[in-house]
Structure formats: structure tokens, C-alpha cells
Design a protein around this motif. Structure first.
Motif, PDB file in Angstrom:
ATOM      1  N   ARG A  75       0.810  -1.215   0.000  1.00 52.61           N
ATOM      2  CA  ARG A  75       0.000   0.000   0.000  1.00 52.61           C
ATOM      3  C   ARG A  75       0.844   1.265   0.000  1.00 52.61           C
ATOM      4  O   ARG A  75       0.363   2.328  -0.340  1.00 52.61           O
ATOM      5  N   GLY A  76       2.115   1.163   0.442  1.00 50.11           N
ATOM      6  CA  GLY A  76       2.987   2.331   0.423  1.00 50.11           C
ATOM      7  C   GLY A  76       2.650   3.374   1.466  1.00 50.11           C
ATOM      8  O   GLY A  76       2.779   4.571   1.230  1.00 50.11           O
ATOM      9  N   LEU A  77       2.222   2.937   2.664  1.00 52.56           N
ATOM     10  CA  LEU A  77       1.860   3.915   3.696  1.00 52.56           C
ATOM     11  C   LEU A  77       3.053   4.772   4.106  1.00 52.56           C
ATOM     12  O   LEU A  77       2.887   5.920   4.522  1.00 52.56           O
ATOM     13  N   GLU A  78       4.274   4.221   3.969  1.00 55.02           N
ATOM     14  CA  GLU A  78       5.468   5.019   4.300  1.00 55.02           C
ATOM     15  C   GLU A  78       5.552   6.230   3.373  1.00 55.02           C
ATOM     16  O   GLU A  78       5.916   7.328   3.791  1.00 55.02           O
ATOM     17  N   ASN A  79       5.219   6.034   2.108  1.00 55.41           N
ATOM     18  CA  ASN A  79       5.284   7.141   1.148  1.00 55.41           C
ATOM     19  C   ASN A  79       4.154   8.136   1.370  1.00 55.41           C
ATOM     20  O   ASN A  79       4.292   9.324   1.078  1.00 55.41           O
ATOM     21  N   ILE A  80       3.029   7.628   1.873  1.00 54.06           N
ATOM     22  CA  ILE A  80       1.902   8.517   2.167  1.00 54.06           C
ATOM     23  C   ILE A  80       2.256   9.463   3.314  1.00 54.06           C
ATOM     24  O   ILE A  80       1.795  10.604   3.364  1.00 54.06           O
ATOM     25  N   LEU A  81       3.115   9.019   4.231  1.00 53.59           N
ATOM     26  CA  LEU A  81       3.469   9.837   5.385  1.00 53.59           C
ATOM     27  C   LEU A  81       4.386  11.000   5.017  1.00 53.59           C
ATOM     28  O   LEU A  81       4.406  12.025   5.708  1.00 53.59           O
ATOM     29  N   VAL A  82       5.147  10.863   3.946  1.00 48.35           N
ATOM     30  CA  VAL A  82       6.102  11.911   3.570  1.00 48.35           C
ATOM     31  C   VAL A  82       5.358  13.201   3.231  1.00 48.35           C
ATOM     32  O   VAL A  82       4.418  13.190   2.428  1.00 48.35           O
ATOM     33  N   GLY A  83       5.772  14.294   3.867  1.00 47.86           N
ATOM     34  CA  GLY A  83       5.147  15.596   3.630  1.00 47.86           C
ATOM     35  C   GLY A  83       4.018  15.901   4.593  1.00 47.86           C
ATOM     36  O   GLY A  83       3.531  17.032   4.636  1.00 47.86           O
ATOM     37  N   ARG A  84       3.574  14.893   5.345  1.00 48.12           N
ATOM     38  CA  ARG A  84       2.496  15.148   6.313  1.00 48.12           C
ATOM     39  C   ARG A  84       3.094  15.629   7.629  1.00 48.12           C
ATOM     40  O   ARG A  84       4.279  15.406   7.921  1.00 48.12           O
ATOM     41  N   PRO A  85       2.281  16.296   8.488  1.00 47.55           N
ATOM     42  CA  PRO A  85       2.776  16.666   9.807  1.00 47.55           C
ATOM     43  C   PRO A  85       3.099  15.404  10.618  1.00 47.55           C
ATOM     44  O   PRO A  85       2.355  14.412  10.542  1.00 47.55           O
ATOM     45  N   PRO A  86       4.184  15.419  11.385  1.00 52.29           N
ATOM     46  CA  PRO A  86       4.560  14.229  12.162  1.00 52.29           C
ATOM     47  C   PRO A  86       3.459  13.749  13.090  1.00 52.29           C
ATOM     48  O   PRO A  86       3.346  12.546  13.353  1.00 52.29           O
ATOM     49  N   ASP A  87       2.619  14.665  13.575  1.00 51.88           N
ATOM     50  CA  ASP A  87       1.531  14.268  14.486  1.00 51.88           C
ATOM     51  C   ASP A  87       0.612  13.219  13.872  1.00 51.88           C
ATOM     52  O   ASP A  87      -0.103  12.523  14.581  1.00 51.88           O
ATOM     53  N   ASP A  88       0.585  13.135  12.546  1.00 47.69           N
ATOM     54  CA  ASP A  88      -0.298  12.176  11.888  1.00 47.69           C
ATOM     55  C   ASP A  88       0.243  10.744  11.938  1.00 47.69           C
ATOM     56  O   ASP A  88      -0.499   9.790  11.692  1.00 47.69           O
ATOM     57  N   ALA A  89       1.543  10.596  12.237  1.00 43.28           N
ATOM     58  CA  ALA A  89       2.153   9.271  12.132  1.00 43.28           C
ATOM     59  C   ALA A  89       1.485   8.200  13.007  1.00 43.28           C
ATOM     60  O   ALA A  89       1.242   7.082  12.533  1.00 43.28           O
ATOM     61  N   PRO A  90       1.143   8.510  14.288  1.00 48.40           N
ATOM     62  CA  PRO A  90       0.510   7.439  15.080  1.00 48.40           C
ATOM     63  C   PRO A  90      -0.813   6.961  14.467  1.00 48.40           C
ATOM     64  O   PRO A  90      -1.090   5.759  14.458  1.00 48.40           O
ATOM     65  N   ASP A  91      -1.615   7.887  13.948  1.00 44.68           N
ATOM     66  CA  ASP A  91      -2.925   7.495  13.403  1.00 44.68           C
ATOM     67  C   ASP A  91      -2.791   6.784  12.057  1.00 44.68           C
ATOM     68  O   ASP A  91      -3.469   5.786  11.795  1.00 44.68           O
ATOM     69  N   ILE A  92      -1.917   7.302  11.188  1.00 40.20           N
ATOM     70  CA  ILE A  92      -1.764   6.683   9.871  1.00 40.20           C
ATOM     71  C   ILE A  92      -1.144   5.291  10.009  1.00 40.20           C
ATOM     72  O   ILE A  92      -1.620   4.325   9.403  1.00 40.20           O
TER      73      ILE A  92
END
Lengths: 305, 481
Positions: free
Chosen positions: B44-61
Motif C-alpha cells: 500500500r505504500g503507507l510510508e510514502n503517504i506519510l512523507v510531507g504530512r505533519p509528524p503528528d499524523d504518524a501514530p494514526d496513519i
């Protein structure tokens, strides 16, 4: 441990407030469940995390049949579910194919549908050496289904896997199948919402859908308008940081005002809690745009933002 | 050497998508797996989806990586983000994070044994979705089978209650929203403490009086499975459940052993690389450390057969999971096999449940749960923890207040990894190779080995003719050449 269809009917009647089933619908449901075998359900998993299935297993109701096991044992004929079924390999696929040949089953899809790389980033199964992509399985199996339920935000709209830059070209089920689909979004959806969908399809009483193909009977109201903390909002009592009880979370970036879902009335995990009552902002997980560009209001160091 | 060909696809009762190709050879009247390839069939490439997002989103994503073990991803993410911001979450937050994680361990372990694994050994109820199923090598007598089927239903209630217990603090399960950098969103309410204790009052006796005895009863019917599915013999744990603010002391400590010894060695995350010689990722990303790892899909790719990368520690494969944790911690040393994995998992469930009882009493309703977190302009850090099914690491790099790189190494990447650069098989592949198969049309022995690892994937097993190198995928025994 057998639970009768009569008990399922009793459950639906007793919890008809949550299920929003009227007297007429209850009569129809009783008739639908009087068949010797329940309606056949095929449950496919695609670009998913299995969270929807796990949430379904958390089902508990005030009267029998109280649990997911009871639903599986007497309510529906769950012919295919990759995480739960005893059969494996081609014996498992054969169960899906038999239902396909007969047609008229309820197709439940969990997970989005990847369309990039020829669909090869997600396989449904391999038979006689031939891989079937999940995309192909959704196309094939939605064609002969009597009803299609997209369970969860991924199956409904693409969800987390479809967030920018959508590396695998994930789409929702109806965007691929172009068939009428009942969307039951949520990341994950509450177990009662999944049962709501099954019960209302069986009684042909789903009612009107909103423009995102969600049943208005279930998603017709926003988190905000039924929020337990609406009074705090109206009194302008706002939390300034996490960990503060009873205050409105609007200033922390709560998505409740834009989010259509029944969480304030169904609660979560047998009413143990729900996001807002844990002082966590609503993340808007039933929204077509979930997970947005950002999920929470952030605070940056240095720039005073 | 004559071969028998059969195929299993998908292997069910797993989370996610995995395919395994197995070569079975017939020799002197017995049939044995001589080669195996594990194939992750979903990316699914969730690691790539995280790039550019605010770090606060990492636990939820990242929790959406897995609906069975989301809490572990939340834990790894907040651990990494706390470190990147140079802050230490308050004690109440450390404890509540542990309580929710522990509650999910209990639900995941119970779900694994009763609802995913046990049907490899007994027949479920005589209706879908439990039937039809394979009948090969079902040894348990009817009375015991009936008891276990009854416990299947009881266990559904138990794992549900474990989730309810975790939701008291986590907000909801799966995908609890309460894990945030800086601490925890939820307050410490005394009514929730007592409710948590009430749930433990039901769950602990179930684990002691039902779950552990059921695993032991099953073992008594299948004692030969103490000698099946050994795998690499290398065991590793990142450690989990911090007992103090620094994380120096843990309920289950970090470490590793080699070749099934009890000689402890330290685990240095800097020795981990991800190899992609046989994975559908660009070779330019081969053998990188997770801190600078890249996820660049390339499909098709010559020789590649999996969407999983192959993580290695000093170039060696390691098994991770409850057995590895209990072994490294000195709590289990009987052996490494299918049954040892089940027994260690059951015993760990009790250990964690008893610890929860202690920790919930340590919560202080008058103390803070959250320390103001601000995203640093830049920084990098990692968060190591343990999912129910094994060691889990998140590596994050922040630039200009956004995520610049994010890499996740999951336990199933360790266990079900494809071959590495040296052509050495992953642990699960090694465990399957050498397994004797009674009936090649229903190679249930292979399923039992796969399920003992509790992989977070749905599997497909194929069997191929070794000499011709031609894969044949037909259900049913085909007489060997």
C-alpha cells in the motif's frame, strides 16, 4: 451454542432504537430470517488492515444473539471470509465460486481496490497457476451479487491507502465496479453499523442514501450535533491541550462538525468509551476525504504557530 | 526425486496477504518440503503517504497498517516522535500506553490461538465459515473437540472484552485515537481504573484456567510438533512495556540469541538493514539502514517474488515474536517449534495480564497525562517496541516541521521475509523447509508451521516441481514424475 433466528429477531426488536428498524421492517426481517438457510455472504479483503473484521468481532448486543459468533451461526451463511473460514487454498476459493455460480449473494468488501501496476499490488487468490488481482475479483464478484456493501472507509472511498500520493492507485469499490454500493464507512466502522447494513438490506429498508452513498438512517447526523460536549461548545469552554475532561475539542482540531456518524449514540466497545470522551479529537474517519491533508491540529516549535 | 504437486491459495485465517510457494519431494515413501518462497502479495505504500504530512499524523496513519495490532504502531510512532522532540511523556501516559498495548496483546493472542490457529488441529462447527475444511491428521477426540469449539465462542467474548478494557483508556479499539506525541489524550478517571480491574478479573482466570490448559491439551495430542517448524534458531526482541520514564527497564527486555542458545547478546538497531534483492523494490534501495531506507516499488522485477523487504541483523535472519521475547527475557527455553510458539504465546499472555494489574494501580488521577508537544523543525529518531507478533520499529526524519522520511519494519517482515542478498531464506521459509507432509493434497502441516508465527498476512502456498522448475498449480494430488 446455537442461537435461533428468532433470537436474532428479538435482538433486532430490542435494539431497534439503535438499529432504527420500524415495526414493518421487523416483520419483514422475521420473514427474511425464516428461511432454512441464511442469505449467502461473501466477504473479500483487499487493500485493508483487517480492522473492519476485527471491529465486527467486537459486536455485543443487549439480548441474544449477543455476539458476532451468533450472527455467523444462524443469521447469515458466511461462505467466504479469508480471516475466519476453515477452508484454505482452492477449497476456500471454491466456496466463493459456488456462490458466484448461483448468484444473488451479498458481497461485503473490506479494503480499497488498487489499480496501479495492473492491480498486482494486491492479489485475491491464485488458482491453477493464475493470479487473480483483487481488482478483478471485485469486478467479477460484484457483477453477480444481489447487493454490495463496502465496509469501511477504504472500501467506500479509498481511505488511508488512497491518501496522496496514492502510491498504488487505490479506489473505492463502486468507483471500480460502477455498481450500486451501500457504503458503511468508518476506520473502522462500528460493529452495529455493519449489522445495521445487513439487517436493512435483508428487509429492503435501507432508505435514502446521501451523496456519498451512505445511508442517511445511520449517517444522517453529525458528530458535533449529538456530541456529549455540545454544551461546552455552546458555552465557549474549549480545551487548550490534551488531557482536559469535559471541554470542547474544537480548538484542538476536532473534525466532529464536518463528520457524519453515529458515534455519540452507539459509543464504542460496548459503550466503554469513544474518541471524544477520551479527550481525543474526532478524526473524521467516516468522511470520503479521510485522512485529509492533516488529521490533527499541529503545533510547530520555533515559529510560534 | 519424485514430486507431488498441490496448491493452497489463499492460506486463510491470517491477517493480510501472503503467498508461499512450496516444493514437496517424495523420497522413500515419505513426502517432505524441500523449498519454500514467501510472497507478500499486498503493498500500500503507507510510508510514502506519510512523507510531507505533519509528524503528528504518524501514530494514526501507521495504526492503519494493521487492524489486529494497531496499538503497537501507535506506540512505536509516539516513541519515535517523543524522542525527535526531545521530550519525555509523563508517567501516567507511559502507563496508559502500556495498558492499552497490553489489552491488545491479550485480544490478539486469544484471537490467534482460538480463531486462527486451532482449526489446523480440530474441526470447527459443521457449517460455514468453519466448514468445509481439510480432514487430514485431525487427532483430537470428539469430546475434547467439542470443548475447544465451545471455547472458540467463549474466546470471542474474551477478546472482545480485552478490547473493551483497552478502549477505557485508548478511546476505542481497533485504532485508538489516544496515542499522541507528548503523552496521552485521555485523563485518569478512577471509574475507568476500577472498570479496567473488573475486566482483568474475568480475563486472568480465563487465561489461567482455559487458554493455557487448552494449548497444553492440544500439545498432548500433537507432541511431534515439538520437533516441527524450528526455523533459523536466531531469536530477537526489541523489548516492550517500559517500566520507567527512560525506558531502560522493560517487562520484556531487548536482546537476541543465535542458534537456539541461551547466550544473550545485545541488540543494536544500527546493525539492521533491509535487503531487496528478491523484493519488488528498486535495487538502488538495497541494503539500506531503516533510518535512511527508501520504498521505491518496481514491478515486475527479475528474480523478485515479494512485496516484503528482507530485514537482516548483521546480514542474518532472525525470528521475532512471543517465543523470542520470552526466550530473551529468560522466561522460556524449552525449545523452538510450532508448539513452543503457541505455549510461549499463552504464557506471555498471562505475564502481561498480571503486569497490567500492577500498572493500573500505579495511575495517579491528580498527575498530568500530557506534556505540550511541538513539532521540531528538524530531527530524526526511531521508536522500537513489540507488536503481539514480534519486534516492530519506526524510523522518522523530520524536516521543515514535516515528515521527510518514514520507514516501518514490521515483525512479519522479519518472519516471512523473502530471501536476502546472499540467497538465505527468511525464518518462516526455513521453518517450512524440511516439514514432512502426510497428504500432499492437504498439506496441513505447512499451515500449522505458518500459523505458529501468527503472520500478519493472508497466505498462499504453491507447490512446484523442483527439477522441471515449472510451477504447477492444481488442487489435488498429482502423482510425481
Amino acid at each position: 451454542m446455537r442461537i435461533s433466528r428468532r433470537d436474532f429477531f428479538t435482538y433486532c426488536k430490542n435494539s431497534s432504537a439503535a438499529l432504527a428498524l420500524g415495526t414493518t421492517q421487523l416483520g419483514l426481517l422475521q420473514k427474511a430470517l425464516a428461511a432454512t438457510t441464511g442469505p449467502t455472504v461473501l466477504w473479500l479483503q483487499g487493500a485493508a488492515c483487517s480492522g473492519c473484521s476485527v471491529s465486527f468481532l467486537n459486536r455485543i448486543a443487549p439480548s441474544a444473539p449477543a455476539t458476532a459468533a451468533d450472527v455467523l451461526m444462524q443469521t447469515v451463511n458466511l461462505a467466504y471470509h479469508p480471516a475466519l473460514m476453515g477452508a484454505t487454498g482452492e477449497l476456500a476459493v471454491a466456496q466463493a465460486k459456488r456462490a458466484y455460480d448461483n448468484g444473488g449473494y451479498i458481497l461485503v468488501v473490506e479494503g480499497g481496490v488498487p489499480t496501479a501496476f495492473g492491480g498486482n499490488t494486491c492479489l485475491a487468490w491464485t488458482v491453477q497457476g493464475k493470479d487473480t488481482t483483487f481488482q478483478q475479483a471485485v469486478l467479477d464478484y460484484s457483477a453477480r451479487a444481489s447487493q454490495v456493501i463496502a465496509v469501511g472507509t477504504c472500501a467506500s472511498y479509498g481511505g488511508v491507502a488512497a491518501a496522496a500520493p496514492n502510491p498504488t492507485g487505490v479506489k473505492g469499490v463502486s468507483a471500480v465496479s460502477l455498481k450500486n454500493t451501500l457504503n458503511i464507512p468508518g476506520c473502522p466502522p462500528h460493529p452495529d453499523w455493519i449489522v445495521w447494513a445487513i439487517a436493512h438490506l435483508l428487509t429492503n429498508s435501507v432508505g435514502p442514501l446521501d451523496c456519498s452513498n451512505r445511508p442517511i438512517g445511520l449517517y444522517g447526523q453529525s458528530i458535533h450535533q449529538n456530541c456529549w460536549r455540545l454544551a461546552a461548545y455552546q458555552a465557549n469552554q474549549h480545551a487548550t491541550a490534551y488531557g482536559q475532561d469535559n471541554l470542547c475539542l474544537f480548538d484542538l482540531g476536532c473534525h466532529g462538525p464536518q463528520t457524519q456518524a453515529a458515534c455519540p449514540s452507539t459509543g464504542w466497545n460496548n459503550m466503554a468509551n469513544w474518541c471524544v470522551d477520551a479527550n481525543a479529537t474526532c478524526l473524521g474517519c467516516t468522511s470520503p476525504a479521510f485522512p485529509f491533508a492533516a488529521l490533527r491540529r499541529t503545533t510547530n516549535a520555533n515559529n510560534g504557530d | 526425486m519424485p514430486t507431488t504437486v498441490t496448491s493452497i491459495d489463499p492460506v486463510t485465517r491470517l491477517e493480510g496477504h501472503l503467498k508461499i510457494e512450496v516444493t514437496i519431494a517424495s523420497d522413500s515413501g515419505s513426502q517432505k518440503v524441500v523449498d519454500a518462497k514467501a510472497t507478500g502479495t499486498m503493498f500500500r505504500g503507507l510510508e510514502n503517504i506519510l512523507v510531507g504530512r505533519p509528524p503528528d499524523d504518524a501514530p494514526d496513519i501507521t495504526q492503519r497498517i494493521c487492524g489486529v495490532c494497531p496499538v503497537s504502531h501507535g506506540m512505536a510512532a509516539v516513541t519515535a516522535l517523543d524522542k525527535a522532540a526531545g521530550l519525555q511523556a509523563p508517567d501516567n501516559a507511559r502507563i496508559m500506553r502500556n495498558l492499552v498495548l497490553g489489552a491488545n496483546y491479550i485480544q490478539s493472542h486469544i484471537l490467534h490461538f482460538y480463531h486462527l490457529a486451532v482449526q489446523d488441529f480440530i474441526d470447527g462447527p459443521n457449517m460455514p465459515p468453519w466448514q468445509p475444511s481439510w480432514s487430514t491428521d485431525k487427532r483430537v477426540d470428539k469430546a475434547t473437540t467439542d470443548v475447544l469449539v465451545g471455547h472458540y465462542v467463549t474466546a470471542l467474548d474474551m477478546r472482545r472484552m480485552a478490547h473493551e478494557m483497552g478502549a477505557l483508556f485508548g478511546g476505542r479499539l481497533p485504532h485508538p485515537p489516544a496515542f499522541v506525541p507528548g503523552g496521552f489524550t485521555n485523563s485518569v478517571r478512577p471509574d475507568r481504573i476500577s472498570s479496567f480491574q473488573s475486566y482483568l478479573g474475568v480475563l486472568i482466570p480465563f487465561i489461567q484456567n482455559t487458554y493455557i490448559p487448552d494449548v497444553e491439551a492440544l500439545a498432548s495430542y500433537y507432541p511431534d510438533y515439538y520437533n516441527v517448524g524450528g526455523g533459523t534458531g536466531n531469536l530477537m526482541a526489541f523489548g516492550v512495556f517500559d517500566l520507567d520514564a527512560s525506558g531502560a527497564n522493560k517487562l520484556l527486555r531487548s536482546g537476541r540469541v543465535q542458534n537456539a542458545s541461551t547466550a544473550q547478546q545485545t541488540m543494536d538497531p544500527n546493525q539492521i538493514t533491509e535487503q531487496v534483492a528478491y523484493s519488488w523494490y528498486a535495487n538502488s534501495t538495497n541494503n539500506l539502514k531503516p533510518s535512511s531506507g527508501q520504498t521505491t516499488p518496481q514491478f515486475p522485477k527479475t528474480n523478485a517474488y515479494s512485496w516484503l523487504k528482507a530485514p537482516r541483523y548483521q546480514n542474518a535472519p532472525y525470528e521475532v515474536g512471543p517465543l523470542a521475547r520470552m526466550w530473551v527475557n529468560g522466561d522460556y527455553s524449552r525449545g523452538i517449534s510450532v508448539l513452543d510458539r503457541h505455549l510461549a504465546r499463552a504464557q506471555e499472555t498471562l505475564k502481561v495480564a498480571l503486569a497490567l494489574q500492577t500498572w493500573v494501580a500505579q495511575l495517579d488521577p491528580s498527575a498530568p497525562v500530557y506534556k505540550q508537544y511541538s513539532t521540531p523543525e528538524e530531527g530524526s529518531a526511531f521508536g522500537l517496541t513489540e507488536a503481539p507478533r514480534g519486534a516492530l520499529g519506526h524510523w522518522v526524519r523530520i524536516n521543515n516541521h514535516k515528515i521527510a522520511n518514514y520507514q516501518v519494519v514490521t515483525p512479519t517482515c522479519w518472519n516471512a521475509s523473502p530471501m536476502d542478498n546472499a540467497g538465505v531464506h527468511g525464518p518462516l521459509e526455513q521453518a517450512v523447509i524440511g516439514t514432512t507432509v502426510l497428504n500432499a493434497a492437504e498439506p496441513v502441516e505447512v499451515l500449522r508451521v505458518i500459523h505458529s508465527y501468527d503472520p500478519c498476512l493472508a497466505c498462499a502456498v504453491h507447490v512446484m516441481r523442483p527439477k522441471e522448475g515449472v510451477r504447477v498449480f492444481a488442487l489435488g494430488a498429482v502423482p510425481g514424475a
